[in-house]
Motif scaffolding. Structure first.
Motif, PDB file in Angstrom:
ATOM      1  N   LEU A  59      58.771  24.724  15.494  1.00 14.01           N
ATOM      2  CA  LEU A  59      59.169  23.718  16.493  1.00 14.01           C
ATOM      3  C   LEU A  59      58.908  24.236  17.904  1.00 14.01           C
ATOM      4  O   LEU A  59      58.566  23.456  18.800  1.00 14.01           O
ATOM      5  CB  LEU A  59      60.632  23.321  16.315  1.00 14.01           C
ATOM      6  N   ARG A  60      59.043  25.536  18.131  1.00 12.76           N
ATOM      7  CA  ARG A  60      58.736  26.105  19.448  1.00 12.76           C
ATOM      8  C   ARG A  60      57.230  26.050  19.710  1.00 12.76           C
ATOM      9  O   ARG A  60      56.810  25.879  20.852  1.00 12.76           O
ATOM     10  CB  ARG A  60      59.235  27.552  19.566  1.00 12.76           C
ATOM     11  N   ARG A  61      56.416  26.186  18.646  1.00 17.66           N
ATOM     12  CA  ARG A  61      54.966  26.011  18.822  1.00 17.66           C
ATOM     13  C   ARG A  61      54.679  24.599  19.317  1.00 17.66           C
ATOM     14  O   ARG A  61      53.829  24.394  20.174  1.00 17.66           O
ATOM     15  CB  ARG A  61      54.224  26.248  17.503  1.00 17.66           C
ATOM     16  N   ILE A  62      55.368  23.641  18.739  1.00 14.22           N
ATOM     17  CA  ILE A  62      55.206  22.248  19.172  1.00 14.22           C
ATOM     18  C   ILE A  62      55.608  22.110  20.638  1.00 14.22           C
ATOM     19  O   ILE A  62      54.919  21.447  21.412  1.00 14.22           O
ATOM     20  CB  ILE A  62      56.030  21.308  18.270  1.00 14.22           C
ATOM     21  N   ASP A  63      56.693  22.756  21.028  1.00 11.82           N
ATOM     22  CA  ASP A  63      57.169  22.689  22.417  1.00 11.82           C
ATOM     23  C   ASP A  63      56.098  23.135  23.414  1.00 11.82           C
ATOM     24  O   ASP A  63      55.970  22.541  24.483  1.00 11.82           O
ATOM     25  CB  ASP A  63      58.411  23.562  22.620  1.00 11.82           C
ATOM     26  N   VAL A  64      55.355  24.185  23.094  1.00  6.77           N
ATOM     27  CA  VAL A  64      54.380  24.727  24.050  1.00  6.77           C
ATOM     28  C   VAL A  64      53.002  24.082  23.931  1.00  6.77           C
ATOM     29  O   VAL A  64      52.110  24.396  24.709  1.00  6.77           O
ATOM     30  CB  VAL A  64      54.264  26.271  23.949  1.00  6.77           C
ATOM     31  N   SER A  65      52.843  23.174  22.987  1.00  8.41           N
ATOM     32  CA  SER A  65      51.540  22.538  22.794  1.00  8.41           C
ATOM     33  C   SER A  65      51.383  21.301  23.670  1.00  8.41           C
ATOM     34  O   SER A  65      52.353  20.699  24.108  1.00  8.41           O
ATOM     35  CB  SER A  65      51.348  22.158  21.325  1.00  8.41           C
ATOM     36  N   ASP A  66      50.124  20.952  23.904  1.00  5.22           N
ATOM     37  CA  ASP A  66      49.802  19.711  24.612  1.00  5.22           C
ATOM     38  C   ASP A  66      49.706  18.547  23.636  1.00  5.22           C
ATOM     39  O   ASP A  66      49.964  17.408  24.002  1.00  5.22           O
ATOM     40  CB  ASP A  66      48.455  19.844  25.341  1.00  5.22           C
ATOM     41  N   GLU A  67      49.308  18.863  22.426  1.00  2.00           N
ATOM     42  CA  GLU A  67      49.166  17.834  21.407  1.00  2.00           C
ATOM     43  C   GLU A  67      49.369  18.440  20.022  1.00  2.00           C
ATOM     44  O   GLU A  67      49.319  19.658  19.860  1.00  2.00           O
ATOM     45  CB  GLU A  67      47.813  17.140  21.489  1.00  2.00           C
ATOM     46  N   VAL A  68      49.594  17.568  19.057  1.00  2.00           N
ATOM     47  CA  VAL A  68      49.839  18.000  17.680  1.00  2.00           C
ATOM     48  C   VAL A  68      48.852  17.276  16.777  1.00  2.00           C
ATOM     49  O   VAL A  68      48.584  16.089  16.942  1.00  2.00           O
ATOM     50  CB  VAL A  68      51.301  17.695  17.265  1.00  2.00           C
ATOM     51  N   ARG A  69      48.318  18.033  15.838  1.00  2.35           N
ATOM     52  CA  ARG A  69      47.376  17.481  14.855  1.00  2.35           C
ATOM     53  C   ARG A  69      47.948  17.746  13.470  1.00  2.35           C
ATOM     54  O   ARG A  69      48.238  18.890  13.120  1.00  2.35           O
ATOM     55  CB  ARG A  69      46.026  18.177  15.005  1.00  2.35           C
ATOM     56  N   VAL A  70      48.135  16.689  12.693  1.00  4.22           N
ATOM     57  CA  VAL A  70      48.709  16.810  11.357  1.00  4.22           C
ATOM     58  C   VAL A  70      47.595  17.060  10.346  1.00  4.22           C
ATOM     59  O   VAL A  70      46.615  16.325  10.289  1.00  4.22           O
ATOM     60  CB  VAL A  70      49.514  15.551  10.980  1.00  4.22           C
ATOM     61  N   VAL A  71      47.774  18.123   9.577  1.00  6.74           N
ATOM     62  CA  VAL A  71      46.839  18.489   8.519  1.00  6.74           C
ATOM     63  C   VAL A  71      47.421  17.957   7.213  1.00  6.74           C
ATOM     64  O   VAL A  71      48.533  18.300   6.833  1.00  6.74           O
ATOM     65  CB  VAL A  71      46.668  20.026   8.441  1.00  6.74           C
ATOM     66  N   SER A  72      46.671  17.081   6.556  1.00  8.11           N
ATOM     67  CA  SER A  72      47.168  16.458   5.337  1.00  8.11           C
ATOM     68  C   SER A  72      45.988  15.999   4.496  1.00  8.11           C
ATOM     69  O   SER A  72      44.855  15.940   4.979  1.00  8.11           O
ATOM     70  CB  SER A  72      48.059  15.260   5.678  1.00  8.11           C
ATOM     71  N   GLU A  73      46.306  15.663   3.270  1.00  2.00           N
ATOM     72  CA  GLU A  73      45.290  15.129   2.369  1.00  2.00           C
ATOM     73  C   GLU A  73      45.956  14.050   1.521  1.00  2.00           C
ATOM     74  O   GLU A  73      47.093  14.230   1.069  1.00  2.00           O
ATOM     75  CB  GLU A  73      44.754  16.257   1.489  1.00  2.00           C
ATOM     76  N   SER A  74      45.286  12.941   1.359  1.00  2.00           N
ATOM     77  CA  SER A  74      45.786  11.816   0.559  1.00  2.00           C
ATOM     78  C   SER A  74      47.138  11.295   1.041  1.00  2.00           C
ATOM     79  O   SER A  74      47.957  10.839   0.255  1.00  2.00           O
ATOM     80  CB  SER A  74      45.875  12.211  -0.927  1.00  2.00           C
ATOM     81  N   GLY A  75      47.372  11.411   2.340  1.00  2.00           N
ATOM     82  CA  GLY A  75      48.601  10.867   2.921  1.00  2.00           C
ATOM     83  C   GLY A  75      49.849  11.690   2.692  1.00  2.00           C
ATOM     84  O   GLY A  75      50.943  11.252   3.031  1.00  2.00           O
ATOM     85  N   TYR A  76      49.722  12.891   2.132  1.00  2.00           N
ATOM     86  CA  TYR A  76      50.904  13.690   1.816  1.00  2.00           C
ATOM     87  C   TYR A  76      51.596  14.206   3.080  1.00  2.00           C
ATOM     88  O   TYR A  76      50.965  14.811   3.948  1.00  2.00           O
ATOM     89  CB  TYR A  76      50.546  14.893   0.937  1.00  2.00           C
ATOM     90  N   LEU A  77      52.898  13.944   3.176  1.00  2.00           N
ATOM     91  CA  LEU A  77      53.754  14.500   4.223  1.00  2.00           C
ATOM     92  C   LEU A  77      55.040  14.982   3.567  1.00  2.00           C
ATOM     93  O   LEU A  77      55.799  14.187   3.029  1.00  2.00           O
ATOM     94  CB  LEU A  77      54.107  13.443   5.281  1.00  2.00           C
ATOM     95  N   GLY A  78      55.287  16.277   3.631  1.00  2.00           N
ATOM     96  CA  GLY A  78      56.527  16.821   3.103  1.00  2.00           C
ATOM     97  C   GLY A  78      57.662  16.634   4.091  1.00  2.00           C
ATOM     98  O   GLY A  78      57.464  16.185   5.223  1.00  2.00           O
ATOM     99  N   SER A  79      58.853  17.002   3.681  1.00  2.00           N
ATOM    100  CA  SER A  79      60.029  16.806   4.534  1.00  2.00           C
ATOM    101  C   SER A  79      59.941  17.620   5.824  1.00  2.00           C
ATOM    102  O   SER A  79      60.331  17.138   6.894  1.00  2.00           O
ATOM    103  CB  SER A  79      61.313  17.138   3.772  1.00  2.00           C
ATOM    104  N   ALA A  80      59.417  18.840   5.758  1.00  2.00           N
ATOM    105  CA  ALA A  80      59.301  19.657   6.971  1.00  2.00           C
ATOM    106  C   ALA A  80      58.303  19.022   7.950  1.00  2.00           C
ATOM    107  O   ALA A  80      58.553  18.979   9.159  1.00  2.00           O
ATOM    108  CB  ALA A  80      58.873  21.081   6.618  1.00  2.00           C
TER     109      ALA A  80
END
Length: 104
Positions: A59-80
């Protein structure tokens, strides 16, 4: 160096089950001149406390980033990953996905 001159910082989020996708996206974005932050696989058994600490670190990595890119395949998103996406939205950061199935 001004903010306009510095490279964009992109944080990769998603399940580490897609490690090869993380690696290819990291290489691609780095070649485009971006700073890439991403979770790393840990070679040890994780206690619940250690897993939580690593989640907070991400979450701290997200804080210091300008943008976020989600890495996924076949629409999979886990709880984290869902929690990370909620964090990104709360912080009003730009978000995109490698997976065309996901509509973020």
């Amino acid at each position: 160096m001004s903010a306009a001159e510095r490279p964009r910082v992109v944080c990769l989020c998603g399940s580490l089950r897609f490690q090869s996708l993380f690696e290819s996206e990291r290489r691609r974005l780095t070649a485009l001149g971006m700073i890439v932050l991403a979770p790393e696989a840990i070679d040890e058994d994780l206690t619940p406390a250690r897993r939580e600490a690593l989640g907070e670190l991400h979450l701290r990595r997200i804080d210091v980033s300008d943008e976020v890119r989600v890495v996924s395949e076949s629409g999979y998103l886990g709880s984290a990953t869902r929690r990370e996406i909620a964090c990104v939205r709360k912080r009003c950061k730009s978000i995109s996905s490698m997976d065309p199935i996901l509509d973020l």
